[in-house]
Design a protein around this motif. Structure first.
Motif, PDB file in Angstrom:
ATOM      1  N   ALA A 113      42.737  55.070  73.001  1.00 34.47           N
ATOM      2  CA  ALA A 113      42.852  53.643  72.720  1.00 34.47           C
ATOM      3  C   ALA A 113      41.629  52.850  73.162  1.00 34.47           C
ATOM      4  O   ALA A 113      41.440  51.696  72.746  1.00 34.47           O
ATOM      5  CB  ALA A 113      44.105  53.085  73.390  1.00 34.47           C
ATOM      6  N   ASP A 114      40.795  53.454  74.014  1.00 33.75           N
ATOM      7  CA  ASP A 114      39.584  52.771  74.497  1.00 33.75           C
ATOM      8  C   ASP A 114      38.439  52.846  73.492  1.00 33.75           C
ATOM      9  O   ASP A 114      37.408  52.187  73.677  1.00 33.75           O
ATOM     10  CB  ASP A 114      39.115  53.391  75.823  1.00 33.75           C
ATOM     11  CG  ASP A 114      40.128  53.217  76.938  1.00 33.75           C
ATOM     12  OD1 ASP A 114      40.794  52.166  76.960  1.00 33.75           O
ATOM     13  OD2 ASP A 114      40.247  54.134  77.773  1.00 33.75           O
ATOM     14  N   ILE A 115      38.594  53.638  72.444  1.00 32.94           N
ATOM     15  CA  ILE A 115      37.518  53.871  71.481  1.00 32.94           C
ATOM     16  C   ILE A 115      37.718  52.977  70.263  1.00 32.94           C
ATOM     17  O   ILE A 115      38.789  52.958  69.659  1.00 32.94           O
ATOM     18  CB  ILE A 115      37.483  55.350  71.049  1.00 32.94           C
ATOM     19  CG1 ILE A 115      37.361  56.256  72.284  1.00 32.94           C
ATOM     20  CG2 ILE A 115      36.327  55.599  70.085  1.00 32.94           C
ATOM     21  CD1 ILE A 115      37.565  57.725  71.974  1.00 32.94           C
ATOM     22  N   ALA A 116      36.689  52.229  69.905  1.00 34.39           N
ATOM     23  CA  ALA A 116      36.768  51.310  68.759  1.00 34.39           C
ATOM     24  C   ALA A 116      36.007  51.878  67.569  1.00 34.39           C
ATOM     25  O   ALA A 116      35.064  52.661  67.732  1.00 34.39           O
ATOM     26  CB  ALA A 116      36.186  49.952  69.137  1.00 34.39           C
ATOM     27  N   GLN A 117      36.410  51.484  66.375  1.00 33.34           N
ATOM     28  CA  GLN A 117      35.677  51.865  65.172  1.00 33.34           C
ATOM     29  C   GLN A 117      34.476  50.947  64.979  1.00 33.34           C
ATOM     30  O   GLN A 117      34.597  49.717  65.093  1.00 33.34           O
ATOM     31  CB  GLN A 117      36.574  51.779  63.942  1.00 33.34           C
ATOM     32  CG  GLN A 117      37.534  52.939  63.762  1.00 33.34           C
ATOM     33  CD  GLN A 117      38.276  52.830  62.440  1.00 33.34           C
ATOM     34  OE1 GLN A 117      39.142  51.988  62.276  1.00 33.34           O
ATOM     35  NE2 GLN A 117      37.918  53.682  61.491  1.00 33.34           N
ATOM     36  N   LEU A 118      33.336  51.526  64.659  1.00 34.35           N
ATOM     37  CA  LEU A 118      32.154  50.727  64.359  1.00 34.35           C
ATOM     38  C   LEU A 118      32.417  49.825  63.162  1.00 34.35           C
ATOM     39  O   LEU A 118      31.924  48.688  63.099  1.00 34.35           O
ATOM     40  CB  LEU A 118      30.960  51.642  64.087  1.00 34.35           C
ATOM     41  CG  LEU A 118      29.638  50.963  63.724  1.00 34.35           C
ATOM     42  CD1 LEU A 118      29.196  49.982  64.800  1.00 34.35           C
ATOM     43  CD2 LEU A 118      28.547  52.007  63.465  1.00 34.35           C
ATOM     44  N   GLY A 119      33.224  50.303  62.226  1.00 32.58           N
ATOM     45  CA  GLY A 119      33.552  49.507  61.051  1.00 32.58           C
ATOM     46  C   GLY A 119      34.237  48.196  61.396  1.00 32.58           C
ATOM     47  O   GLY A 119      34.088  47.194  60.684  1.00 32.58           O
ATOM     48  N   ALA A 120      34.990  48.164  62.514  1.00 31.80           N
ATOM     49  CA  ALA A 120      35.656  46.933  62.937  1.00 31.80           C
ATOM     50  C   ALA A 120      34.633  45.892  63.375  1.00 31.80           C
ATOM     51  O   ALA A 120      34.846  44.685  63.208  1.00 31.80           O
ATOM     52  CB  ALA A 120      36.637  47.227  64.060  1.00 31.80           C
ATOM     53  N   VAL A 121      33.522  46.349  63.933  1.00 29.68           N
ATOM     54  CA  VAL A 121      32.436  45.433  64.307  1.00 29.68           C
ATOM     55  C   VAL A 121      31.775  44.885  63.043  1.00 29.68           C
ATOM     56  O   VAL A 121      31.498  43.686  62.932  1.00 29.68           O
ATOM     57  CB  VAL A 121      31.393  46.148  65.194  1.00 29.68           C
ATOM     58  CG1 VAL A 121      30.278  45.181  65.599  1.00 29.68           C
ATOM     59  CG2 VAL A 121      32.055  46.746  66.427  1.00 29.68           C
ATOM     60  N   ILE A 122      31.552  45.763  62.073  1.00 28.68           N
ATOM     61  CA  ILE A 122      30.943  45.360  60.804  1.00 28.68           C
ATOM     62  C   ILE A 122      31.816  44.326  60.101  1.00 28.68           C
ATOM     63  O   ILE A 122      31.322  43.335  59.549  1.00 28.68           O
ATOM     64  CB  ILE A 122      30.729  46.592  59.899  1.00 28.68           C
ATOM     65  CG1 ILE A 122      29.746  47.567  60.557  1.00 28.68           C
ATOM     66  CG2 ILE A 122      30.229  46.175  58.518  1.00 28.68           C
ATOM     67  CD1 ILE A 122      29.688  48.930  59.892  1.00 28.68           C
ATOM     68  N   ASN A 123      33.136  44.537  60.151  1.00 24.20           N
ATOM     69  CA  ASN A 123      34.086  43.632  59.490  1.00 24.20           C
ATOM     70  C   ASN A 123      34.322  42.341  60.259  1.00 24.20           C
ATOM     71  O   ASN A 123      34.956  41.423  59.739  1.00 24.20           O
ATOM     72  CB  ASN A 123      35.436  44.333  59.296  1.00 24.20           C
ATOM     73  CG  ASN A 123      35.385  45.397  58.223  1.00 24.20           C
ATOM     74  OD1 ASN A 123      34.520  45.378  57.371  1.00 24.20           O
ATOM     75  ND2 ASN A 123      36.318  46.337  58.274  1.00 24.20           N
ATOM     76  N   PHE A 150      31.946  52.636  56.396  1.00 23.39           N
ATOM     77  CA  PHE A 150      32.495  52.366  57.727  1.00 23.39           C
ATOM     78  C   PHE A 150      33.423  51.156  57.685  1.00 23.39           C
ATOM     79  O   PHE A 150      34.499  51.145  58.274  1.00 23.39           O
ATOM     80  CB  PHE A 150      31.372  52.112  58.734  1.00 23.39           C
ATOM     81  CG  PHE A 150      30.686  53.353  59.234  1.00 23.39           C
ATOM     82  CD1 PHE A 150      31.164  54.618  58.934  1.00 23.39           C
ATOM     83  CD2 PHE A 150      29.560  53.260  60.028  1.00 23.39           C
ATOM     84  CE1 PHE A 150      30.536  55.758  59.405  1.00 23.39           C
ATOM     85  CE2 PHE A 150      28.928  54.390  60.514  1.00 23.39           C
ATOM     86  CZ  PHE A 150      29.411  55.645  60.199  1.00 23.39           C
ATOM     87  N   ALA A 151      32.981  50.120  56.973  1.00 21.39           N
ATOM     88  CA  ALA A 151      33.787  48.914  56.848  1.00 21.39           C
ATOM     89  C   ALA A 151      35.090  49.212  56.106  1.00 21.39           C
ATOM     90  O   ALA A 151      36.164  48.725  56.492  1.00 21.39           O
ATOM     91  CB  ALA A 151      32.995  47.819  56.131  1.00 21.39           C
ATOM     92  N   SER A 152      35.011  50.019  55.041  1.00 21.80           N
ATOM     93  CA  SER A 152      36.211  50.375  54.273  1.00 21.80           C
ATOM     94  C   SER A 152      37.183  51.188  55.121  1.00 21.80           C
ATOM     95  O   SER A 152      38.402  50.998  55.037  1.00 21.80           O
ATOM     96  CB  SER A 152      35.818  51.173  53.026  1.00 21.80           C
ATOM     97  OG  SER A 152      35.091  50.386  52.114  1.00 21.80           O
ATOM     98  N   MET A 153      36.658  52.090  55.949  1.00 24.68           N
ATOM     99  CA  MET A 153      37.520  52.883  56.822  1.00 24.68           C
ATOM    100  C   MET A 153      38.278  51.990  57.796  1.00 24.68           C
ATOM    101  O   MET A 153      39.487  52.144  57.990  1.00 24.68           O
ATOM    102  CB  MET A 153      36.675  53.903  57.597  1.00 24.68           C
ATOM    103  CG  MET A 153      36.164  55.069  56.764  1.00 24.68           C
ATOM    104  SD  MET A 153      34.867  55.997  57.630  1.00 24.68           S
ATOM    105  CE  MET A 153      35.711  56.452  59.145  1.00 24.68           C
ATOM    106  N   ALA A 154      37.563  51.041  58.407  1.00 30.03           N
ATOM    107  CA  ALA A 154      38.194  50.157  59.385  1.00 30.03           C
ATOM    108  C   ALA A 154      39.228  49.247  58.733  1.00 30.03           C
ATOM    109  O   ALA A 154      40.213  48.858  59.368  1.00 30.03           O
ATOM    110  CB  ALA A 154      37.131  49.329  60.100  1.00 30.03           C
ATOM    111  N   ALA A 155      38.999  48.924  57.459  1.00 31.80           N
ATOM    112  CA  ALA A 155      39.931  48.056  56.736  1.00 31.80           C
ATOM    113  C   ALA A 155      41.120  48.825  56.172  1.00 31.80           C
ATOM    114  O   ALA A 155      42.044  48.230  55.603  1.00 31.80           O
ATOM    115  CB  ALA A 155      39.190  47.340  55.609  1.00 31.80           C
TER     116      ALA A 155
END
Length: 321
Positions: free
Chosen positions: A265-275, A26-31
């Motif tokens: 645009a209102d939907i955030a990636q969980l990976g962004a929270v992890i990062n 998830f973190a890699s996807m967000a990055a």
């Protein structure tokens, strides 16, 4: 090529290892270090089955491949086998050569449970005490076991369309030394965390069933038309997902977006929270919702970990392909 049969998976992959693999991907996807390929998911017109492919490439972990499989709703009653059937295929990203074939049934249950538990770890209130389960099928038990490790819960409540299946949840609660209570959907307002894991095509969980401050993990919607929660609930919540494009096309958000209640645009990636790129939960009263659509990279991450363990333990089968 290496083969890791389904029968070996239970002794190789733990909940902790699945959690770690899914959290990292998830973190890699967000990055931007990993990406998923477009999903193919179709009704095949036989046995009421849904069949498809999920794949992707993780540059950081050099993991390339796909999972093939789907949902055969009559397997259990007709054949005594689970309804979800899948196999993961891994390829060498340097050459394209087939690298491994891994039984994907248990891995799917473990990675799906890991995804919701990652969302609980990063989005649920720290003082969450009551966990609610909407759904009591085969995968619900995996979901509950993984979720109970994320907070100091003191009670489990559950609802299922067929109440005779609720003992599945009660057994897991008893294993953890926790009381279990069967409730009507209105009773879900007592829950601090709710996991929905059904195969429904109609909304089950409504806005009035959820109290302020609740974290909801929607884990059953992975196909166009499926739906577990009312679109109004997404409009009221801070929405997170594994893959935004899947969330709006085959995930829970497809309905809220179609009705104009939320935007992509209102939907955030969980990976962004992890990062640390997104703050995640902003207050104790905020409702957070994780739309777990199930991305191919999750399957590849846990399958790659299993292959490494199988090789280490000498139980991987090598064939000349």
């Amino acid at each position: 090529m290496l083969i890791v049969p389904e029968r070996e998976i239970a002794d190789l992959m733990t909940r902790e290892a699945a959690f770690s693999a899914v959290e990292q991907v998830f973190a890699s996807m967000a990055a931007g270090d990993a990406y998923n390929f477009p999903v193919v998911r179709e009704a095949i017109g036989h046995e009421d089955a849904l069949y498809g492919f999920k794949g992707g490439f993780d540059r950081a972990g050099l993991t390339l491949g796909l999972k093939a499989g789907g949902y055969w709703p009559h397997n259990l009653e007709k054949r005594g086998m689970i309804n979800h059937q899948s196999t993961v295929f891994l390829f060498d990203p340097d050459t394209g050569k087939a690298k491994a074939m891994v039984g994907g049934n248990l891995l799917t249950a473990l990675r799906t449970a890991a995804a919701s538990s990652v969302s609980i770890r990063h989005l649920a209130r720290e003082d969450a005490k009551v966990i609610g389960m909407v759904g009591a099928g085969h995968q619900a038990t995996f979901q509950l076991r993984a979720a109970l490790e994320q907070r100091d819960f003191d009670k489990v409540i559950g609802w299922n369309l067929h109440p005779e299946m609720l003992p599945n949840l009660e057994k897991v609660a008893a294993e953890a030394g926790l009381p279990f209570e069967a409730v009507e959907l209105e009773g879900m307002r007592a829950a601090d965390v709710i996991i929905s894991i059904t195969s429904s095509f109609d909304a089950i969980l409504m806005e009035e069933h959820v109290a302020p401050g609740t974290h909801i993990a929607c884990m059953g919607t992975d196909t166009k038309g499926k739906q577990e929660v009312a679109p109004a609930l997404l409009a009221k919540a801070a929405v997170f997902t594994d893959e935004v494009s899947q969330s709006v096309s085959i995930g829970e958000a497809q309905h809220a977006v179609a009705q104009g209640l939320i935007r992509e645009a209102d939907i955030a990636q969980l990976g962004a929270v992890i990062n640390g790129a997104h703050p995640g939960r902003r207050s104790a009263e905020e409702i957070t919702l994780f739309d777990g659509t199930g991305v191919g990279l999750q399957d590849l991450a846990v399958a790659a970990a299993v292959v490494d363990l199988a090789v280490e333990k000498g139980i991987a089968i090598e064939v000349d392909f």
